[in-house]
Design a protein around this motif. Structure first.
Motif, PDB file in Angstrom:
ATOM      1  N   LEU B 371     -47.997  -3.364  -8.282  1.00  0.00           N
ATOM      2  CA  LEU B 371     -46.631  -2.827  -8.870  1.00  0.00           C
ATOM      3  C   LEU B 371     -46.620  -2.102 -10.051  1.00  0.00           C
ATOM      4  N   ARG B 372     -45.017  -1.935 -10.238  1.00  0.00           N
ATOM      5  CA  ARG B 372     -44.902  -0.402 -10.576  1.00  0.00           C
ATOM      6  C   ARG B 372     -43.805  -0.374 -11.179  1.00  0.00           C
ATOM      7  N   THR B 373     -43.385  -0.023 -12.259  1.00  0.00           N
ATOM      8  CA  THR B 373     -42.361  -0.122 -13.828  1.00  0.00           C
ATOM      9  C   THR B 373     -42.320   1.151 -13.353  1.00  0.00           C
ATOM     10  N   THR B 374     -40.018   1.144 -13.150  1.00  0.00           N
ATOM     11  CA  THR B 374     -39.641   2.191 -13.162  1.00  0.00           C
ATOM     12  C   THR B 374     -39.051   2.838 -15.240  1.00  0.00           C
ATOM     13  N   HIS B 375     -39.068   4.454 -15.272  1.00  0.00           N
ATOM     14  CA  HIS B 375     -38.252   4.477 -16.133  1.00  0.00           C
ATOM     15  C   HIS B 375     -36.681   4.212 -15.689  1.00  0.00           C
ATOM     16  N   GLN B 376     -36.120   4.153 -15.073  1.00  0.00           N
ATOM     17  CA  GLN B 376     -34.824   3.562 -14.654  1.00  0.00           C
ATOM     18  C   GLN B 376     -34.695   1.792 -15.255  1.00  0.00           C
ATOM     19  N   GLN B 377     -36.104   1.208 -15.741  1.00  0.00           N
ATOM     20  CA  GLN B 377     -36.125   0.286 -15.899  1.00  0.00           C
ATOM     21  C   GLN B 377     -36.336  -1.182 -14.630  1.00  0.00           C
ATOM     22  N   ASN B 378     -37.019  -0.718 -14.108  1.00  0.00           N
ATOM     23  CA  ASN B 378     -36.544  -1.626 -13.020  1.00  0.00           C
ATOM     24  C   ASN B 378     -38.663  -2.204 -12.103  1.00  0.00           C
ATOM     25  N   ILE B 379     -38.646  -2.806 -11.110  1.00  0.00           N
ATOM     26  CA  ILE B 379     -39.933  -2.660 -10.148  1.00  0.00           C
ATOM     27  C   ILE B 379     -39.738  -2.749  -9.087  1.00  0.00           C
ATOM     28  N   VAL B 380     -40.976  -2.123  -9.093  1.00  0.00           N
ATOM     29  CA  VAL B 380     -41.227  -1.504  -7.208  1.00  0.00           C
ATOM     30  C   VAL B 380     -42.155  -2.325  -6.750  1.00  0.00           C
ATOM     31  N   LEU B 381     -42.281  -2.364  -5.168  1.00  0.00           N
ATOM     32  CA  LEU B 381     -43.471  -3.485  -4.395  1.00  0.00           C
ATOM     33  C   LEU B 381     -42.927  -1.640  -3.506  1.00  0.00           C
ATOM     34  N   ALA B 382     -44.669  -0.585  -3.569  1.00  0.00           N
ATOM     35  CA  ALA B 382     -44.322   0.433  -2.896  1.00  0.00           C
ATOM     36  C   ALA B 382     -45.010   0.128  -1.586  1.00  0.00           C
ATOM     37  N   ASP B 383     -45.481  -0.043  -1.030  1.00  0.00           N
ATOM     38  CA  ASP B 383     -45.853  -0.848   0.046  1.00  0.00           C
ATOM     39  C   ASP B 383     -45.840  -1.437   1.233  1.00  0.00           C
ATOM     40  N   VAL B 384     -44.328  -2.197   1.295  1.00  0.00           N
ATOM     41  CA  VAL B 384     -44.277  -3.264   2.197  1.00  0.00           C
ATOM     42  C   VAL B 384     -43.990  -3.294   3.651  1.00  0.00           C
ATOM     43  N   PRO B 385     -44.427  -3.550   4.446  1.00  0.00           N
ATOM     44  CA  PRO B 385     -44.067  -3.487   6.220  1.00  0.00           C
ATOM     45  C   PRO B 385     -43.175  -3.864   6.057  1.00  0.00           C
ATOM     46  N   SER B 386     -41.853  -2.877   6.819  1.00  0.00           N
ATOM     47  CA  SER B 386     -40.582  -3.319   7.565  1.00  0.00           C
ATOM     48  C   SER B 386     -40.394  -4.929   8.031  1.00  0.00           C
ATOM     49  N   SER B 387     -41.133  -4.832   8.446  1.00  0.00           N
ATOM     50  CA  SER B 387     -41.220  -6.330   9.179  1.00  0.00           C
ATOM     51  C   SER B 387     -41.202  -7.762   8.244  1.00  0.00           C
TER      52      SER B 387
END
Ligand code: SF4
Lengths: 152, 553
Positions: B371-387
Motif C-alpha cells: 500500500l502507499r501513503t499520499t501527500h494528500q494524506q490518503n492511502i492508495v492500493l495501486a494494483d487492483v483488478p477491475s473485477s
C-alpha cells in the motif's frame, strides 16, 4: 595540559588556543595563517571562514583544528571532508561545543582528534565513536559506498 | 518494493540502540534538554503541546502489509489505537510516552521500519508520486532513485546539522504529482536531446514563511552523477546557508540571495573535485535498486472491464466511487484505488488501527500486499483488478473508508495544527471539520469539480496552504486565532503560489468565507472551467469583492 581523544586513545596535548597575536605554542587563526610569511604548522578554523589558502599548503600543516562554537553548527563537518578530500593527512581536531553523540559522524568526516573537557567525558565519548559498524555512504573512514561493497 | 539485507538491518538496529542509550542518558540527566533535542528530532520525536509525537518514516510512501499491521499494533500497544498520515507520506503517533520510544523503534525495526531523519535539520524522507510504477504517463519508475537517495541520505555524516530541514522530491511524469517545485531539491526524470533519461535538477523551492518556486540548476544530469551532485548542493548549503535566523535558513533564501546563476556556479565548483568520485553510481548499483521495483505478476483479465461495467450499471453509488476514487492503470484490467481518509467528522489523514489492518487484509487479497501513503494524506492500493473493485468497495464501506471525494473540496490537506502542534498559531482540524460539515453534499462537490483546499496552522506551512487552490493559514492576532485565505495556488506542473485574499477571519466565519469564494466561482465560470481556470482568468478581485462586501443594510 588539556587531554584529548586522539586516534581512539586519551592523550595529553600541549597546543594552546589561538591568541591575538601569533605566538609560539599557539594555534594560528586563519587570518594569522594567511598573513604569516613563514607558515605556521597548526591552524584553527572558525565556521564561515574561507580556507582556500589553507587548502593550498596542506603538506606543511601538522594540525588543523576546527572550532564548533555551538554544537548545532554543522559547518565544521564540511571543512573536515574538504580537507581530507584534498589530501590532508595530519591531525584534524574538533574543538569547542560539539557533543559526544556527534563523534561518530565527526570521525566519518575525517576528524581523528577530539578535545573535550574532563577525563570522564573523554572515556564515555570513546564508546560513541563506534555507534555504527555499517554505513551507506562513502566517507573518509570508508572510501567505498555500500552499493559498491555490496556488489563486491 | 525494497527489502533490507543484513547491512540495512544492522544500521537500523544500531540506530535503535544508539537512541535507547541517548534516551537513558537524557532521563538520567546526563544529556541536557538542548543536547537531546536534535537527537530525538532526528529520530522523529517531537515534544508537542499535549504529549510527544513520533513521526515514522515511510520511504517514498511505500509499505507492505506486514509493516502496516505493525503500525496498527504499535498504535494500540503504545498509543490510542489510531495513526495520522502526514503530508510527507509518513505516519504519526500523537500520544506515545517518551520512555517507550526506544521500544517502539525496536518493534518497527523488526519489520524494516524506522523514524530516522523524519524531523530535525537534516535530509528528510524523500517523496515521490503515489502512482509511481503504475502511472500510464510515467517516463520511468522514480522509486529506485528514491531508494538510492534514501540510502545515501540516511545517517549522512556531513549533513546531519544543516542550517535547517532539507526535503527532496522526485517525479517522472509531466503532470508533477510530487510537488517537486515546492522542495529544497526537486528532481524530474527527463530525456535530453539524445533521448537519454537523466535528471532535471531544481533547487530552492519551498513553502513556509517565504514560499518560493524552485529554480532549475541543471537542465539534464546524467544518472550516475546523482549522488555527487546532490552532495555538492548540500555542501554549498551547509557552508553558506544562514544560521542566524531560522526563518531565513532554508536553501531557498540562499538561492535567492546568491541568485540562481551564482548558486549554480558555486555548486559546480564544489562538484568538480568530487564528480566521478566514490559516490558516483555504477550501472550495477542502479540495476540493483531497480531489481526491487519489478512488475508484479499481473493476470491478463479478459472479462475484467465487462464485469466492472455491469456492476457499475447495477449500483450507481459504487459507480460513482469508481469514477471518483480510482484511476487508470498502465495494465489493462487493473485500476489504482485511492482510499479517502477524509470522511466528514474525522481529522483529515487520521486512521484507526482497525481500519489500517482492514486495508492491509484488502491489500493482501487484491493488491500484491503493498500500500502507499499520499501527500494528500490518503492511502492508495495501486494494483487492483477491475473485477475485484466491487468486493473491495463493499469491504471499505464497512470500515467507513468508502468516501467518494478524491480530488474534491472535502479531500483537503490539513496539518495537525493547534490541537497537537506546539508551533501552531491556530487550530486547523476544527476548521477542516467545519468546512467538511458545511459542504457534505456530494453532488454539489462534484459540480464544483476538482478543488484543492489546504490548511496550515502556522507559517511553517505543513499543510501546504500556499499551493492549494484555496489555502487557509492560521495566524495569531493579539493572542486570538484568526485565519488568512489565499487563492490560486497550484502544486502541479505550472506550480504557483496563492495570493492573499485580504484581512483574516475568525474561525466561525470560515465556512461562510469558503462558501462565498465557491459562489463567486460558480457564477463566473464557463462550462469547461475548473476553479483554478476561472481564478486564473478573472483574477482575485471578484472573489475579494464578494467576500468582503458589506452586508446590505
Ligand atoms: S503548519 Fe504549523 S501548526 Fe501546522 S503542523 Fe506545521 S508547524 Fe504545526
Amino acid at each position: 595540559m588539556p587531554s584529548l581523544l586522539r586516534n581512539g586513545q586519551i592523550e595529553q596535548d600541549s597546543w594552546l588556543p589561538p591568541t591575538e597575536a601569533l605566538a609560539p605554542g599557539h594555534l594560528a587563526t586563519v587570518s594569522q595563517y594567511v598573513e604569516a610569511s613563514e607558515k605556521p604548522t597548526a591552524v584553527q578554523i572558525e565556521p564561515g571562514e574561507g580556507i582556500a589558502d589553507v587548502l593550498e599548503n596542506l603538506d606543511s600543516l601538522e594540525l588543523v583544528a576546527v572550532n564548533f562554537p555551538a554544537f548545532m553548527d554543522g559547518r565544521g563537518f564540511s571543512y573536515a571532508r574538504e580537507l581530507r578530500e584534498r589530501g590532508y593527512t595530519g591531525e584534524l581536531r574538533a574543538v569547542g561545543a560539539f557533543i559526544r553523540d556527534q563523534l561518530h559522524y565527526l570521525s566519518r568526516c575525517g576528524f581523528n582528534a577530539f578535545q573535550m573537557d574532563g577525563e570522564s567525558a573523554l572515556e564515555a565519548a570513546k564508546a560513541s565513536l563506534n555507534d555504527f559498524s555499517e554505513h551507506y555512504q562513502a566517507a573518509i573512514d570508508k572510501p567505498q559506498p555500500l552499493f559498491k561493497r555490496r556488489a563486491g | 518494493m525494497y527489502v533490507y539485507d543484513q547491512y540495512d538491518q544492522a544500521i537500523v538496529d544500531q540506530r535503535v540502540e544508539q537512541f535507547r542509550d541517548q534516551t537513558r542518558r537524557y532521563l538520567a540527566g546526563e544529556l541536557t534538554e538542548e543536547q537531546f533535542l536534535p537527537l530525538r528530532l532526528q529520530n522523529g520525536l517531537y515534544v508537542q503541546r499535549l504529549a510527544p509525537m513520533l513521526r515514522i518514516a515511510v520511504p517514498y510512501g511505500l509499505l507492505n502489509t506486514r509493516q502496516a499491521r505493525m503500525l496498527a499494533k504499535v498504535s494500540r500497544d503504545y498509543d490510542k489505537g489510531y495513526l495520522h498520515v502526514s503530508t510527507r507520506q509518513n505516519f504519526q503517533l500523537n500520544w506515545p510516552e517518551l520512555a517507550d520510544v526506544p521500544d517502539i523503534l525496536a518493534d518497527l525495526a523488526s519489520v524494516e521500519m524506522h523514524a530516522i531523519q523524519t524531523s530535525g535539520n537534516c535530509i528528510r524522507n524523500t517523496t515521490t508520486d503515489q502512482f509511481a510504477g503504475v502511472a500510464a504517463d510515467e517516463l520511468e519508475d522514480p522509486r529506485p532513485y528514491c531508494e538510492l537517495i534514501r540510502q545515501w541520505s540516511t545517517l549522512h555524516p556531513e549533513f546531519a546539522f544543516l542550517p535547517r530541514k532539507f526535503k527532496i522530491a522526485v517525479c517522472a511524469t509531466a503532470e508533477d504529482r510530487a510537488a517537486i517545485h515546492a522542495h529544497d531539491i526537486g528532481l524530474e526524470l527527463v530525456r535530453n536531446d539524445a533521448g537519454e533519461v537523466g535528471f532535471k535538477v531544481l533547487a530552492g523551492g519551498g513553502l513556509g514563511r517565504t514560499p518560493v518556486i524552485g529554480s532549475v540548476v541543471c537542465e539534464w544530469l546524467e544518472k550516475k552523477h546523482l549522488l555527487t551532485y546532490l552532495e555538492a548542493i548540500l555542501r554549498v548549503y551547509n557552508q553558506h546557508g544562514r544560521r542566524d535566523n531560522k526563518y531565513k535558513a532554508r536553501i531557498k533564501i540562499l538561492v535567492k540571495a546568491m541568485g540562481v546563476d551564482a548558486f549554480r556556479e558555486a555548486v559546480e565548483a564544489e562538484w568538480a573535485p568530487i564528480k566521478d568520485g566514490a559516490n558516483t553510481l555504477t550501472g550495477e548499483a542502479i540495476a540493483h535498486a531497480q531489481s526491487f521495483f519489478t512488475t508484479p505478476e499481473y493476470t491478463s483479465y479478459t472479462d475484467s472491464v465487462e464485469t466492472l461495467t455491469n456492476q457499475s450499471a447495477n449500483d450507481p453509488i459504487f459507480a460513482n466511487w469508481v469514477k471518483r476514487n480510482t484511476c487508470e492503470h498502465r495494465v489493462p484490467g487493473y485500476r489504482a484505488v485511492t482510499i479517502s481518509l477524509k470522511p466528514t467528522g474525522i481529522a483529515p489523514g487520521d486512521i484507526t488501527a482497525e481500519q489500517l489492518e482492514a486495508i492491509a487484509d484488502l491489500a493482501d487479497r487484491f493488491s500484491f500486499g503493498e500500500l502507499r501513503t499520499t501527500h494528500q494524506q490518503n492511502i492508495v492500493l495501486a494494483d487492483v483488478p477491475s473485477s475485484e473493485l466491487y468486493t473491495l468497495w463493499q469491504a471499505l464501506q464497512k470500515q467507513g473508508l468508502a468516501t467518494a471525494n478524491i480530488g474534491y473540496l472535502t479531500d483537503m490537506i490539513c496539518c495537525p495544527g493547534g490541537d497537537f502542534c506546539s508551533l501552531a498559531n491556530a487550530k486547523s482540524i476544527p476548521v477542516a471539520e467545519a468546512i467538511q460539515a458545511r459542504f457534505d453534499d456530494l453532488d454539489y462537490l462534484y459540480d464544483l469539480g476538482p478543488i484543492e483546499l489546504n490548511i496550515s496552522g502556522c507559517m511553517n506551512a505543513c499543510g501546504h496552504h500556499h499551493i492549494g487552490h484555496i489555502g487557509i493559514l492560521g495566524v495569531d492576532k493579539k493572542g486570538q486565532e484568526f485565519y488568512q485565505v489565499c487563492l490560486g495556488g497550484s502544486q502541479s506542473k505550472d506550480a504557483s503560489i496563492g495570493k492573499i485574499l485580504g484581512p483574516s477571519f475568525g474561525r466561525e466565519d470560515m465556512p461562510d468565507v469558503v462558501g462565498k469564494v465557491l459562489d463567486t466561482y460558480v457564477e463566473l465560470r464557463t462550462e469547461e472551467e475548473t476553479f483554478l481556470d476561472t481564478y486564473q482568468r478573472v483574477g482575485i478581485d471578484p472573489f475579494k469583492e464578494r467576500v468582503y462586501a458589506k452586508p446590505a443594510a
